[in-house]
Design a protein around this motif. Structure first.
Motif, PDB file in Angstrom:
ATOM      1  N   ASP A  93       0.641  -1.120  -0.715  1.00 31.24           N
ATOM      2  CA  ASP A  93      -0.093  -0.080  -0.303  1.00 31.24           C
ATOM      3  C   ASP A  93       0.823   1.410  -0.360  1.00 31.24           C
ATOM      4  O   ASP A  93       0.502   2.145  -0.392  1.00 31.24           O
ATOM      5  CB  ASP A  93      -0.812  -0.085   0.934  1.00 31.24           C
ATOM      6  CG  ASP A  93      -1.951  -0.862   1.303  1.00 31.24           C
ATOM      7  OD1 ASP A  93      -2.083  -1.713   0.094  1.00 31.24           O
ATOM      8  OD2 ASP A  93      -2.490  -1.571   2.018  1.00 31.24           O
ATOM      9  N   ALA A  94       2.016   1.393   0.339  1.00 30.87           N
ATOM     10  CA  ALA A  94       2.724   2.400   0.486  1.00 30.87           C
ATOM     11  C   ALA A  94       3.376   2.390  -0.883  1.00 30.87           C
ATOM     12  O   ALA A  94       3.569   3.519  -0.817  1.00 30.87           O
ATOM     13  CB  ALA A  94       4.194   1.932   2.203  1.00 30.87           C
ATOM     14  N   VAL A  95       3.937   1.052  -1.738  1.00 34.55           N
ATOM     15  CA  VAL A  95       4.523   1.805  -2.799  1.00 34.55           C
ATOM     16  C   VAL A  95       3.812   1.896  -3.821  1.00 34.55           C
ATOM     17  O   VAL A  95       3.954   3.108  -4.439  1.00 34.55           O
ATOM     18  CB  VAL A  95       4.770   0.167  -2.942  1.00 34.55           C
ATOM     19  CG1 VAL A  95       6.074   0.433  -4.412  1.00 34.55           C
ATOM     20  CG2 VAL A  95       6.537   0.026  -2.738  1.00 34.55           C
ATOM     21  N   SER A  98      -2.186   3.644  -2.456  1.00 37.50           N
ATOM     22  CA  SER A  98      -3.252   3.250  -1.842  1.00 37.50           C
ATOM     23  C   SER A  98      -3.466   3.548  -0.773  1.00 37.50           C
ATOM     24  O   SER A  98      -3.009   3.379   0.135  1.00 37.50           O
ATOM     25  CB  SER A  98      -2.521   1.275  -1.891  1.00 37.50           C
ATOM     26  OG  SER A  98      -2.800   1.126  -3.151  1.00 37.50           O
ATOM     27  N   VAL A  99      -4.772   4.383  -1.040  1.00 36.51           N
ATOM     28  CA  VAL A  99      -5.425   4.560   0.090  1.00 36.51           C
ATOM     29  C   VAL A  99      -6.769   3.832   0.888  1.00 36.51           C
ATOM     30  O   VAL A  99      -7.499   4.173   1.974  1.00 36.51           O
ATOM     31  CB  VAL A  99      -6.305   5.888  -0.455  1.00 36.51           C
ATOM     32  CG1 VAL A  99      -5.287   7.484  -0.168  1.00 36.51           C
ATOM     33  CG2 VAL A  99      -7.228   5.925  -0.833  1.00 36.51           C
ATOM     34  N   LEU A 100      -7.383   3.059   0.057  1.00 37.03           N
ATOM     35  CA  LEU A 100      -7.759   1.455   0.525  1.00 37.03           C
ATOM     36  C   LEU A 100      -7.288   0.893   0.728  1.00 37.03           C
ATOM     37  O   LEU A 100      -6.866  -0.187   0.294  1.00 37.03           O
ATOM     38  CB  LEU A 100      -9.223   2.297   0.087  1.00 37.03           C
ATOM     39  CG  LEU A 100     -10.461   2.875  -0.026  1.00 37.03           C
ATOM     40  CD1 LEU A 100     -11.735   2.470  -0.724  1.00 37.03           C
ATOM     41  CD2 LEU A 100     -10.463   2.724   1.728  1.00 37.03           C
ATOM     42  N   ARG A 101      -8.463  -0.345   2.052  1.00 37.19           N
ATOM     43  CA  ARG A 101      -7.492  -1.692   1.819  1.00 37.19           C
ATOM     44  C   ARG A 101      -8.682  -2.519   2.408  1.00 37.19           C
ATOM     45  O   ARG A 101      -9.054  -1.841   3.921  1.00 37.19           O
ATOM     46  CB  ARG A 101      -5.864  -2.446   2.676  1.00 37.19           C
ATOM     47  CG  ARG A 101      -6.166  -3.034   3.012  1.00 37.19           C
ATOM     48  CD  ARG A 101      -5.740  -4.373   1.775  1.00 37.19           C
ATOM     49  NE  ARG A 101      -4.696  -3.421   1.380  1.00 37.19           N
ATOM     50  CZ  ARG A 101      -3.791  -4.075   0.256  1.00 37.19           C
ATOM     51  NH1 ARG A 101      -4.205  -5.665  -0.424  1.00 37.19           N
ATOM     52  NH2 ARG A 101      -2.519  -4.106  -0.177  1.00 37.19           N
ATOM     53  N   ASN A 108      -1.068   3.937   5.129  1.00 37.62           N
ATOM     54  CA  ASN A 108      -0.438   5.046   4.976  1.00 37.62           C
ATOM     55  C   ASN A 108      -0.821   6.843   4.731  1.00 37.62           C
ATOM     56  O   ASN A 108      -0.938   7.814   4.922  1.00 37.62           O
ATOM     57  CB  ASN A 108       0.371   4.863   3.189  1.00 37.62           C
ATOM     58  CG  ASN A 108       0.181   4.589   2.537  1.00 37.62           C
ATOM     59  OD1 ASN A 108      -0.504   3.236   2.855  1.00 37.62           O
ATOM     60  ND2 ASN A 108      -0.746   4.968   1.144  1.00 37.62           N
ATOM     61  N   ALA A 109      -2.106   5.833   4.136  1.00 33.42           N
ATOM     62  CA  ALA A 109      -3.442   7.410   3.686  1.00 33.42           C
ATOM     63  C   ALA A 109      -3.946   7.834   5.945  1.00 33.42           C
ATOM     64  O   ALA A 109      -3.706   8.863   5.921  1.00 33.42           O
ATOM     65  CB  ALA A 109      -4.571   5.951   3.673  1.00 33.42           C
ATOM     66  N   LEU A 110      -4.096   6.936   6.699  1.00 38.56           N
ATOM     67  CA  LEU A 110      -4.374   7.262   8.068  1.00 38.56           C
ATOM     68  C   LEU A 110      -3.077   8.383   8.714  1.00 38.56           C
ATOM     69  O   LEU A 110      -3.534   9.096   9.775  1.00 38.56           O
ATOM     70  CB  LEU A 110      -4.828   6.042   8.883  1.00 38.56           C
ATOM     71  CG  LEU A 110      -5.728   6.043  10.251  1.00 38.56           C
ATOM     72  CD1 LEU A 110      -7.517   6.677   9.347  1.00 38.56           C
ATOM     73  CD2 LEU A 110      -6.265   4.976  10.469  1.00 38.56           C
ATOM     74  N   VAL A 117       5.713   2.332   5.845  1.00 38.39           N
ATOM     75  CA  VAL A 117       6.978   1.544   5.888  1.00 38.39           C
ATOM     76  C   VAL A 117       7.406   1.483   6.768  1.00 38.39           C
ATOM     77  O   VAL A 117       7.962   0.030   6.733  1.00 38.39           O
ATOM     78  CB  VAL A 117       7.862   3.109   5.210  1.00 38.39           C
ATOM     79  CG1 VAL A 117       9.477   1.781   4.879  1.00 38.39           C
ATOM     80  CG2 VAL A 117       7.882   2.889   3.296  1.00 38.39           C
ATOM     81  N   ILE A 118       7.748   2.189   7.948  1.00 44.82           N
ATOM     82  CA  ILE A 118       8.411   1.419   9.591  1.00 44.82           C
ATOM     83  C   ILE A 118       7.553   0.366   9.682  1.00 44.82           C
ATOM     84  O   ILE A 118       7.914  -0.392  10.254  1.00 44.82           O
ATOM     85  CB  ILE A 118       8.987   2.584  10.094  1.00 44.82           C
ATOM     86  CG1 ILE A 118       9.478   3.861   9.766  1.00 44.82           C
ATOM     87  CG2 ILE A 118       9.210   2.273  11.038  1.00 44.82           C
ATOM     88  CD1 ILE A 118       9.666   5.063  10.319  1.00 44.82           C
TER      89      ILE A 118
END
Length: 330
Positions: A93-95, A98-101, A108-110, A117-118
């Motif tokens: 999702d970071a790469v 993406s904003v939804l899963r 990364n969106a929230l 990444v961390i």
């Protein structure tokens, strides 16, 4: 033979290991627990996002089919496998930004790209710590190989600079690394206390099943409904990802149809109408049918690998997982 008449739900597959899956969820909570406030906050969100537990289910079924002793260690290993899976999703999702899963905001969106990444690194490290705690080299050997393959798969995808030159061979290498490797690893780890033939059979079963799983996932991007899949339809095309249906259809397209694909791939923000036209062209040129046929073939190969396993209820549930993968809608 793989049944085409009787639908199989995930609940059907998990019925025999349901109580152990509850133990897996508890183990995951234990493994990711942290005193650091931000990590605890992210973990809380991840726990809410926790998925279908398909890989832990396969591991527990593989154990039941090859060494039915309900070893508590298998619950811990199933939690490790799910932790690795979640870590890859967080990194993916970071790469992909993406904003939804699964219909929920991604890490990364929230929070932020950096936190995602961390956090993925944190989950990987917690999985390694648990494997070391268990003090058994074999699952560590299998899962360290798997995580390396998955990482190389991600790099392979990043280096595909010309999407329209991406071949079916390239695609197979990618999905074998990114998806099938962990599913195969889960099945192999579940069979570690079985015979060498059973372990190899479960490894091969998981690899073929995992490749079929990803092909069906890619098909759903063309045919699925957002309410079912938890992500917008056509997301792969929107992100300029080339998957098997398009790979097959592309050389069979007319000049006009190919121009539609090229325009979409060069447009940083393709619109819904452009995506719909490409989906229509892919369907018309047999891309969806070809992908379905390949998934069926892989499931037949996975079913043949089960011949290495002695007959049991767990083996039949593993066989039923092939129908689940082929028929799933999300």
């Amino acid at each position: 033979m793989i049944s085409e008449a009787t639908p199989v739900s995930l609940a059907d597959l998990q019925a025999g290991v349901e109580s152990r899956l509850l133990g897996v969820r508890e183990e995951i909570r234990r493994l990711i627990e942290a005193d650091f406030p931000l990590i605890a906050q992210v973990n809380s969100h991840l726990t809410q996002m926790q998925g279908k537990m398909f890989r832990p289910t396969l591991l527990l079924l593989a154990e039941a089919a090859t060494a039915p002793a309900n070893d508590q260690r298998a619950v811990s290993l199933a939690a490790v496998v799910e932790l690795i899976h979640v870590a890859t999703l967080v990194h993916d999702d970071a790469v992909d930004h993406s904003v939804l899963r699964r219909g929920m905001p991604t890490i990364n969106a929230l929070f932020s790209h950096q936190v995602a990444v961390i956090m993925g690194d944190y989950l990987y490290s917690r999985a390694v710590i648990e494997l070391v705690r268990l003090g058994d080299l074999e699952p560590l050997r299998v899962l360290s190989r798997v995580t390396n393959e998955m990482t190389v798969g991600e790099m392979r995808q990043l280096l595909a600079h010309d999407p329209l030159a991406f071949s079916e061979g390239d695609y197979d290498l990618l999905i074998r690394a990114k998806t099938a490797s962990l599913i195969s690893g889960a099945c192999e780890v579940g069979a570690l206390r079985g015979s060498a033939a059973e372990r190899d059979g479960m490894r091969r079963f998981g690899e073929c099943l995992g490749m079929a799983f990803q092909i069906v996932d890619d098909l759903l991007d063309f045919t699925g409904d957002e309410a079912d899949t938890g992500k917008p339809a056509g997301l792969d095309l929107r992100e300029h990802k080339v998957t098997l249906p398009l790979i097959y259809a592309l050389p069979r397209m007319s000049g006009t149809e190919r121009a539609l694909v090229e325009a979409l791939m060069t447009n940083p923000e393709p619109d819904d109408a452009g995506i719909a036209r490409v989906v229509e062209a892919v369907a018309a040129r047999g891309g969806l049918d070809y992908a379905r046929d390949r998934a069926q073939l892989l499931c037949a190969q996975a079913e043949a690998a089960l011949d290495a396993i002695h007959p049991s209820a767990a083996r039949e549930t593993l066989r039923a997982s092939l129908t689940y993968v082929l028929d799933r809608r999300r």
